[in-house]
Every structure is written in C-alpha cells, then in structure tokens.
Design an enzyme around this catalytic site. Structure first.
Site, PDB file in Angstrom:
ATOM      1  N   LEU A  63     -43.796  28.570 -10.501  1.00 22.25           N
ATOM      2  CA  LEU A  63     -43.395  28.876  -9.133  1.00 22.25           C
ATOM      3  C   LEU A  63     -44.031  30.213  -8.789  1.00 22.25           C
ATOM      4  O   LEU A  63     -43.996  31.141  -9.609  1.00 22.25           O
ATOM      5  CB  LEU A  63     -41.873  28.976  -9.005  1.00 22.25           C
ATOM      6  CG  LEU A  63     -41.061  27.690  -9.202  1.00 22.25           C
ATOM      7  CD1 LEU A  63     -39.564  27.997  -9.179  1.00 22.25           C
ATOM      8  CD2 LEU A  63     -41.402  26.656  -8.140  1.00 22.25           C
ATOM      9  N   ASP A  64     -44.606  30.331  -7.588  1.00 19.48           N
ATOM     10  CA  ASP A  64     -45.206  31.611  -7.236  1.00 19.48           C
ATOM     11  C   ASP A  64     -44.118  32.667  -7.069  1.00 19.48           C
ATOM     12  O   ASP A  64     -42.927  32.355  -6.991  1.00 19.48           O
ATOM     13  CB  ASP A  64     -46.098  31.491  -6.000  1.00 19.48           C
ATOM     14  CG  ASP A  64     -45.335  31.063  -4.755  1.00 19.48           C
ATOM     15  OD1 ASP A  64     -44.287  31.664  -4.459  1.00 19.48           O
ATOM     16  OD2 ASP A  64     -45.786  30.125  -4.074  1.00 19.48           O
ATOM     17  N   ALA A  65     -44.523  33.913  -7.012  1.00 19.90           N
ATOM     18  CA  ALA A  65     -43.559  35.013  -7.017  1.00 19.90           C
ATOM     19  C   ALA A  65     -42.558  34.910  -5.868  1.00 19.90           C
ATOM     20  O   ALA A  65     -41.371  35.224  -6.030  1.00 19.90           O
ATOM     21  CB  ALA A  65     -44.296  36.350  -6.958  1.00 19.90           C
ATOM     22  N   THR A  67     -41.439  32.252  -4.330  1.00 17.72           N
ATOM     23  CA  THR A  67     -40.612  31.043  -4.342  1.00 17.72           C
ATOM     24  C   THR A  67     -39.474  31.182  -5.339  1.00 17.72           C
ATOM     25  O   THR A  67     -39.670  31.692  -6.443  1.00 17.72           O
ATOM     26  CB  THR A  67     -41.463  29.812  -4.695  1.00 17.72           C
ATOM     27  OG1 THR A  67     -42.511  29.679  -3.724  1.00 17.72           O
ATOM     28  CG2 THR A  67     -40.625  28.538  -4.697  1.00 17.72           C
TER      29      THR A  67
END
Length: 209
Positions: A63-65, A67
């Site tokens: 998950l990107d930062a 999200t």
C-alpha cells in the site's frame, strides 16, 4: 510426550524428522503516512514498527504511504507468493473518497477496464456509495496488484483520490480493527485465505507473542 522444538530431535526408523514450521499470519490496519518497508533511511515510520516482536515478517502486496487499511503480514513465503501472483486474481476491496461526482459512464469505464500507461486493467467492481459537497465515496474491487492502481484508475476517469482505504483482501475484511492495530488471523480466516491461494488447509500459524 512433549517435544521441545530446537532442542529435541525426532527420528523414525533412524531418519530425522523435521516438524513443519509454524508460521505467523497477521492483519494490520495500516495508518496513512506509514511505509510498507522494513526500514526507511529517512527514519519515517514503517508498518513493522507497529508489530510487537516483529521477527522476520514481510507484507503481502503493498500500500502506498498515503493509503491506509488492511495489510497482511506473514513469514509464510509460499502463501505470500501465491496471493500476490496474478494467476490467482485474489480480489482487493477499497473505499475511495474522490473529487467530483462520477457518472454512470465513469463507473462503466472502471467496470470494463481502464487504459493505463502499463496496459488496460481487468474489469473491476465499481459502486457509488454517496456524494456530498463536490466529493463522492466509491467502493472498488480489483483483482490485480499494480503500483498505485486504484489511484491511477480513478484519476484516468477524471476523479482523483482524496482518501483511500483497503477494506478487503480475498476473504479477509478489515472490520472494526482500529487504525494502527494488529491481530493474528483466526483459523477460519486462514483456511479461507489458503483456499483463495489454491492451497489445501494447513496448520494455523502462531500469533503475536
């Protein structure tokens, strides 16, 4: 008779028997702003800072930062590989707050597959939940794991993401797990996850010690 792993040796007909490893399967509610990496050179917080007695764990997918939401952590390499492999198409569910009000045409584009710079996406489940003050909440289910895929899909149809939360991964649901909290998977959840990965039901791994 009790056997102490690491100290006692078991033999059958003179041959050593190695007991099956006990794995850990944890669900984490990743907060926004944390990184999915073992360590960050800049000292930013990572998801592994939130796991008591972290040990050797790795995240299944990323998950990107920005999200938040459901992240699966384990030391079971075989299961992790299968869950991440495109062949199994394990669904991931997201709730997205986006700019603007998506039209039925926009939703149908998501459902049919959106052309991105790395190719057209597979069809997605796209559902408008509600809208107010120039923003809308959507439920999206995808069966791929491309980099920042949901954000790019929604931007491609003209509705940039404001907030994004992953609420489901295969048979797992985030439920009421609080932001920043972690728990071990229940036996039924692990069995369902193994089925989703095309594996037979196996021994439950150990939880957070």
């Amino acid at each position: 008779m009790l056997v102490e792993p690491g100290r006692d040796q078991i033999t059958v007909d003179g041959r050593a028997v190695t007991p099956p490893p006990r794995h850990r399967y944890l669900m984490l509610h990743k907060p926004a702003g944390t990184l999915v990496t073992a360590r960050d050179p800049q000292g930013r917080p990572t998801v592994f800072d939130l796991v008591p007695d972290g040990g050797r764990l790795f995240a299944v997918g990323r998950l990107d930062a920005a999200t938040e939401g459901l992240l699966l952590l384990t030391d079971d390499g075989e299961l992790a590989h299968r869950l991440a492999h495109p062949r199994h198409r394990v669904p991931k569910e997201y709730l997205a707050l986006v700019e603007g009000l998506p039209s039925e045409r926009d939703l149908n584009r998501l459902r049919a597959g959106v052309k991105l710079d790395d190719g057209r996406t597979l069809p997605a489940v796209a559902e408008l939940l509600d809208a107010a003050r120039g923003r809308a909440r959507l439920r999206l289910v995808i069966s791929e794991g491309r980099n920042r895929q949901v954000r790019r899909m929604l931007e491609a149809v003209g509705h940039p993401v404001v907030e994004l939360t992953r609420t489901g991964f295969g048979p797992l649901r985030l439920g009421r797990l609080h932001r920043g909290s972690v728990r071990r998977l229940r036996p039924a959840e692990l069995a369902a996850l193994r089925r989703a990965a095309g594996l037979e039901e196996g021994q439950e791994g150990e939880g957070v010690r």
